[in-house]
Design an enzyme around this catalytic site. Structure first.
Site, PDB file in Angstrom:
ATOM      1  N   HIS A   9       0.813  -1.217   0.000  1.00  0.00           N
ATOM      2  CA  HIS A   9       0.000   0.000   0.000  1.00  0.00           C
ATOM      3  C   HIS A   9       0.847   1.268   0.000  1.00  0.00           C
ATOM      4  O   HIS A   9       0.392   2.311  -0.453  1.00  0.00           O
ATOM      5  CB  HIS A   9      -0.926  -0.004   1.226  1.00  0.00           C
ATOM      6  CG  HIS A   9      -0.192  -0.190   2.521  1.00  0.00           C
ATOM      7  ND1 HIS A   9       0.367  -1.397   2.888  1.00  0.00           N
ATOM      8  CD2 HIS A   9       0.108   0.678   3.521  1.00  0.00           C
ATOM      9  CE1 HIS A   9       0.969  -1.261   4.060  1.00  0.00           C
ATOM     10  NE2 HIS A   9       0.831  -0.020   4.462  1.00  0.00           N
ATOM     11  N   CYS A  65       7.653  -0.374  -1.969  1.00  0.00           N
ATOM     12  CA  CYS A  65       6.910  -0.247  -0.716  1.00  0.00           C
ATOM     13  C   CYS A  65       7.110   1.192  -0.243  1.00  0.00           C
ATOM     14  O   CYS A  65       7.509   2.046  -1.039  1.00  0.00           O
ATOM     15  CB  CYS A  65       7.347  -1.291   0.318  1.00  0.00           C
ATOM     16  SG  CYS A  65       9.042  -1.155   0.908  1.00  0.00           S
ATOM     17  N   GLY A  66       6.827   1.490   1.003  1.00  0.00           N
ATOM     18  CA  GLY A  66       6.936   2.873   1.445  1.00  0.00           C
ATOM     19  C   GLY A  66       8.361   3.390   1.364  1.00  0.00           C
ATOM     20  O   GLY A  66       8.622   4.471   0.836  1.00  0.00           O
ATOM     21  N   GLY A  70      11.795  -2.767   2.965  1.00  0.00           N
ATOM     22  CA  GLY A  70      11.212  -4.051   3.377  1.00  0.00           C
ATOM     23  C   GLY A  70      10.971  -4.984   2.207  1.00  0.00           C
ATOM     24  O   GLY A  70      11.276  -6.188   2.272  1.00  0.00           O
ATOM     25  N   HIS A  98      27.615  -4.003 -12.203  1.00  0.00           N
ATOM     26  CA  HIS A  98      28.427  -4.892 -11.361  1.00  0.00           C
ATOM     27  C   HIS A  98      27.645  -6.049 -10.748  1.00  0.00           C
ATOM     28  O   HIS A  98      28.187  -7.132 -10.573  1.00  0.00           O
ATOM     29  CB  HIS A  98      29.085  -4.093 -10.227  1.00  0.00           C
ATOM     30  CG  HIS A  98      30.268  -3.289 -10.681  1.00  0.00           C
ATOM     31  ND1 HIS A  98      31.105  -2.622  -9.823  1.00  0.00           N
ATOM     32  CD2 HIS A  98      30.743  -3.044 -11.932  1.00  0.00           C
ATOM     33  CE1 HIS A  98      32.052  -2.009 -10.512  1.00  0.00           C
ATOM     34  NE2 HIS A  98      31.854  -2.225 -11.794  1.00  0.00           N
ATOM     35  N   ASN A  99      26.388  -5.814 -10.364  1.00  0.00           N
ATOM     36  CA  ASN A  99      25.631  -6.844  -9.619  1.00  0.00           C
ATOM     37  C   ASN A  99      24.643  -7.600 -10.486  1.00  0.00           C
ATOM     38  O   ASN A  99      24.022  -8.550 -10.028  1.00  0.00           O
ATOM     39  CB  ASN A  99      24.872  -6.206  -8.447  1.00  0.00           C
ATOM     40  CG  ASN A  99      25.719  -5.250  -7.633  1.00  0.00           C
ATOM     41  OD1 ASN A  99      25.417  -4.060  -7.540  1.00  0.00           O
ATOM     42  ND2 ASN A  99      26.799  -5.742  -7.063  1.00  0.00           N
ATOM     43  N   ARG A 109       7.396   6.536  -0.605  1.00  0.00           N
ATOM     44  CA  ARG A 109       7.343   7.672   0.314  1.00  0.00           C
ATOM     45  C   ARG A 109       8.628   8.483   0.303  1.00  0.00           C
ATOM     46  O   ARG A 109       8.731   9.468   1.036  1.00  0.00           O
ATOM     47  CB  ARG A 109       7.051   7.170   1.735  1.00  0.00           C
ATOM     48  CG  ARG A 109       5.658   6.558   1.851  1.00  0.00           C
ATOM     49  CD  ARG A 109       5.408   5.921   3.206  1.00  0.00           C
ATOM     50  NE  ARG A 109       4.099   5.270   3.223  1.00  0.00           N
ATOM     51  CZ  ARG A 109       3.779   4.260   4.037  1.00  0.00           C
ATOM     52  NH1 ARG A 109       4.673   3.780   4.886  1.00  0.00           N
ATOM     53  NH2 ARG A 109       2.578   3.714   3.975  1.00  0.00           N
ATOM     54  N   ARG A 132      35.143 -10.137 -14.130  1.00  0.00           N
ATOM     55  CA  ARG A 132      35.369 -10.474 -12.719  1.00  0.00           C
ATOM     56  C   ARG A 132      34.076 -10.404 -11.905  1.00  0.00           C
ATOM     57  O   ARG A 132      33.967 -11.015 -10.843  1.00  0.00           O
ATOM     58  CB  ARG A 132      36.435  -9.562 -12.101  1.00  0.00           C
ATOM     59  CG  ARG A 132      36.018  -8.117 -11.919  1.00  0.00           C
ATOM     60  CD  ARG A 132      37.183  -7.257 -11.447  1.00  0.00           C
ATOM     61  NE  ARG A 132      36.769  -5.925 -11.023  1.00  0.00           N
ATOM     62  CZ  ARG A 132      36.510  -4.915 -11.855  1.00  0.00           C
ATOM     63  NH1 ARG A 132      36.615  -5.105 -13.162  1.00  0.00           N
ATOM     64  NH2 ARG A 132      36.164  -3.735 -11.388  1.00  0.00           N
ATOM     65  N   ARG A 136      31.373 -13.046  -8.838  1.00  0.00           N
ATOM     66  CA  ARG A 136      30.730 -12.509  -7.628  1.00  0.00           C
ATOM     67  C   ARG A 136      29.207 -12.688  -7.694  1.00  0.00           C
ATOM     68  O   ARG A 136      28.575 -12.990  -6.679  1.00  0.00           O
ATOM     69  CB  ARG A 136      31.109 -11.038  -7.465  1.00  0.00           C
ATOM     70  CG  ARG A 136      32.596 -10.876  -7.218  1.00  0.00           C
ATOM     71  CD  ARG A 136      33.103  -9.482  -7.462  1.00  0.00           C
ATOM     72  NE  ARG A 136      34.564  -9.443  -7.316  1.00  0.00           N
ATOM     73  CZ  ARG A 136      35.314  -8.418  -7.694  1.00  0.00           C
ATOM     74  NH1 ARG A 136      34.758  -7.347  -8.229  1.00  0.00           N
ATOM     75  NH2 ARG A 136      36.623  -8.463  -7.544  1.00  0.00           N
TER      76      ARG A 136
HETATM   77  C1  RB5 Z   1       4.236   0.146   5.490  1.00  0.00           C
HETATM   78  O1  RB5 Z   1       3.753   1.086   6.389  1.00  0.00           O
HETATM   79  C2  RB5 Z   1       5.760   0.245   5.412  1.00  0.00           C
HETATM   80  O2  RB5 Z   1       6.333  -0.265   6.555  1.00  0.00           O
HETATM   81  C3  RB5 Z   1       6.265  -0.463   4.170  1.00  0.00           C
HETATM   82  O3  RB5 Z   1       5.669   0.091   3.042  1.00  0.00           O
HETATM   83  C4  RB5 Z   1       7.763  -0.393   3.920  1.00  0.00           C
HETATM   84  O4  RB5 Z   1       8.220   0.918   4.001  1.00  0.00           O
HETATM   85  C5  RB5 Z   1       8.593  -1.339   4.681  1.00  0.00           C
HETATM   86  O5  RB5 Z   1       9.814  -1.413   4.534  1.00  0.00           O
END
Ligand code: RB5
Length: 143
Positions: A9, A65-66, A70, A98-99, A109, A132, A136
Protein backbone atom coordinates in the site's frame (compact mmCIF):
# COMPACT_ATOMS: atom_id res chain seq x y z
CA UNK A 1 11.24 -8.24 -22.45
CA UNK A 2 8.87 -9.14 -19.61
CA UNK A 3 8.89 -7.21 -16.34
CA UNK A 4 6.97 -8.27 -13.22
CA UNK A 5 5.90 -5.62 -10.73
CA UNK A 6 4.51 -5.70 -7.19
CA UNK A 7 3.97 -3.30 -4.33
CA UNK A 8 2.35 -2.83 -0.96
CA UNK A 9 0.00 0.00 0.00
CA UNK A 10 2.98 2.35 0.52
CA UNK A 11 4.29 1.75 -2.98
CA UNK A 12 1.41 0.99 -5.33
CA UNK A 13 1.05 4.55 -6.66
CA UNK A 14 4.73 4.67 -7.54
CA UNK A 15 4.48 1.19 -9.06
CA UNK A 16 1.63 2.34 -11.27
CA UNK A 17 3.55 5.43 -12.41
CA UNK A 18 6.58 3.30 -13.32
CA UNK A 19 4.30 0.72 -14.97
CA UNK A 20 2.67 3.33 -17.25
CA UNK A 21 6.13 4.51 -18.32
CA UNK A 22 7.42 0.99 -18.99
CA UNK A 23 4.33 0.11 -21.01
CA UNK A 24 4.93 3.25 -23.09
CA UNK A 25 8.47 1.98 -23.67
CA UNK A 26 7.03 -1.29 -24.99
CA UNK A 27 7.77 -3.62 -22.09
CA UNK A 28 5.33 -6.42 -21.30
CA UNK A 29 4.29 -5.88 -17.68
CA UNK A 30 2.78 -8.40 -15.28
CA UNK A 31 1.23 -6.53 -12.36
CA UNK A 32 1.19 -8.80 -9.31
CA UNK A 33 -0.59 -6.20 -7.14
CA UNK A 34 -1.58 -4.41 -5.04
CA UNK A 35 -3.65 -1.64 -6.51
CA UNK A 36 -5.24 0.11 -3.58
CA UNK A 37 -4.48 1.80 -0.25
CA UNK A 38 -5.61 -1.07 2.02
CA UNK A 39 -2.81 -2.12 4.36
CA UNK A 40 -1.04 -5.33 3.25
CA UNK A 41 2.20 -7.08 4.21
CA UNK A 42 5.15 -6.18 1.96
CA UNK A 43 7.04 -9.51 2.49
CA UNK A 44 4.25 -11.31 0.62
CA UNK A 45 4.55 -9.08 -2.45
CA UNK A 46 8.35 -9.06 -2.45
CA UNK A 47 8.36 -12.84 -2.38
CA UNK A 48 5.67 -13.20 -5.06
CA UNK A 49 7.54 -10.94 -7.47
CA UNK A 50 10.94 -12.52 -6.78
CA UNK A 51 9.60 -16.04 -7.30
CA UNK A 52 8.00 -14.89 -10.55
CA UNK A 53 11.33 -13.53 -11.81
CA UNK A 54 13.49 -16.43 -10.61
CA UNK A 55 11.07 -18.93 -12.19
CA UNK A 56 11.66 -17.29 -15.56
CA UNK A 57 8.06 -16.10 -15.97
CA UNK A 58 9.50 -12.58 -16.22
CA UNK A 59 12.99 -11.38 -17.13
CA UNK A 60 13.15 -8.65 -14.51
CA UNK A 61 11.19 -7.33 -11.53
CA UNK A 62 10.34 -3.95 -10.02
CA UNK A 63 8.96 -3.72 -6.47
CA UNK A 64 7.85 -0.77 -4.36
CA UNK A 65 6.91 -0.25 -0.72
CA UNK A 66 6.94 2.87 1.45
CA UNK A 67 10.70 3.01 1.90
CA UNK A 68 11.71 0.41 -0.67
CA UNK A 69 13.59 -1.37 2.10
CA UNK A 70 11.21 -4.05 3.38
CA UNK A 71 10.11 -5.30 0.00
CA UNK A 72 13.73 -5.52 -1.21
CA UNK A 73 14.70 -7.51 1.86
CA UNK A 74 11.82 -9.88 1.16
CA UNK A 75 12.75 -10.29 -2.51
CA UNK A 76 16.37 -11.01 -1.62
CA UNK A 77 15.33 -13.93 0.60
CA UNK A 78 14.41 -15.80 -2.61
CA UNK A 79 17.45 -17.61 -4.01
CA UNK A 80 18.44 -16.16 -7.35
CA UNK A 81 16.85 -12.78 -6.74
CA UNK A 82 19.25 -9.84 -6.77
CA UNK A 83 17.09 -6.89 -5.78
CA UNK A 84 18.76 -3.49 -5.46
CA UNK A 85 17.19 -0.63 -3.52
CA UNK A 86 17.79 2.26 -5.91
CA UNK A 87 17.77 5.89 -4.83
CA UNK A 88 20.36 7.49 -7.12
CA UNK A 89 21.50 7.40 -10.74
CA UNK A 90 24.76 5.86 -9.56
CA UNK A 91 22.97 2.99 -7.79
CA UNK A 92 20.74 2.47 -10.83
CA UNK A 93 23.77 2.07 -13.09
CA UNK A 94 26.03 0.08 -10.78
CA UNK A 95 23.41 -2.42 -9.67
CA UNK A 96 23.25 -3.59 -13.28
CA UNK A 97 26.89 -3.03 -14.32
CA UNK A 98 28.43 -4.89 -11.36
CA UNK A 99 25.63 -6.84 -9.62
CA UNK A 100 23.47 -7.73 -12.62
CA UNK A 101 20.45 -6.90 -10.45
CA UNK A 102 17.43 -8.72 -11.83
CA UNK A 103 15.12 -6.66 -9.62
CA UNK A 104 15.03 -3.09 -8.35
CA UNK A 105 13.13 -1.60 -5.46
CA UNK A 106 11.84 1.93 -4.88
CA UNK A 107 10.23 3.74 -1.95
CA UNK A 108 6.94 5.41 -2.72
CA UNK A 109 7.34 7.67 0.31
CA UNK A 110 10.89 8.77 -0.51
CA UNK A 111 11.37 8.77 -4.28
CA UNK A 112 9.38 10.97 -6.64
CA UNK A 113 7.88 9.23 -9.69
CA UNK A 114 9.99 11.22 -12.17
CA UNK A 115 13.17 10.20 -10.31
CA UNK A 116 12.16 6.54 -10.09
CA UNK A 117 11.36 6.53 -13.80
CA UNK A 118 14.77 8.01 -14.59
CA UNK A 119 16.47 5.41 -12.37
CA UNK A 120 14.54 2.49 -13.85
CA UNK A 121 15.50 3.62 -17.37
CA UNK A 122 19.18 3.78 -16.39
CA UNK A 123 18.97 0.28 -14.90
CA UNK A 124 17.26 -1.12 -18.00
CA UNK A 125 19.64 0.61 -20.42
CA UNK A 126 22.86 -0.40 -18.62
CA UNK A 127 24.68 -3.62 -19.54
CA UNK A 128 26.15 -6.09 -17.04
CA UNK A 129 29.95 -5.91 -17.32
CA UNK A 130 30.56 -9.60 -16.69
CA UNK A 131 34.24 -10.52 -16.35
CA UNK A 132 35.37 -10.47 -12.72
CA UNK A 133 31.83 -9.53 -11.68
CA UNK A 134 30.38 -12.78 -13.01
CA UNK A 135 32.14 -14.83 -10.32
CA UNK A 136 30.73 -12.51 -7.63
CA UNK A 137 27.22 -12.76 -9.05
CA UNK A 138 27.64 -16.56 -9.10
CA UNK A 139 28.61 -16.39 -5.42
CA UNK A 140 25.50 -14.31 -4.69
CA UNK A 141 23.36 -16.85 -6.50
CA UNK A 142 24.83 -19.66 -4.42
CA UNK A 143 23.75 -18.06 -1.12
C1 RB5 B 1 4.24 0.15 5.49
O1 RB5 B 1 3.75 1.09 6.39
C2 RB5 B 1 5.76 0.24 5.41
O2 RB5 B 1 6.33 -0.26 6.55
C3 RB5 B 1 6.26 -0.46 4.17
O3 RB5 B 1 5.67 0.09 3.04
C4 RB5 B 1 7.76 -0.39 3.92
O4 RB5 B 1 8.22 0.92 4.00
C5 RB5 B 1 8.59 -1.34 4.68
O5 RB5 B 1 9.81 -1.41 4.53
Amino acid sequence: MKIAMAADHGGYELKNAIKAHLEERGYEITDLGVNGPESVDYPIYGEICARYVVSGAADLGVVCCGSGIGISIAANKVQGARCALVNSEYAAEMCKRHNNANMVSFGGRVTAPEDAIRYVDIWLDTEFEGGRHQKRVDLLNSL
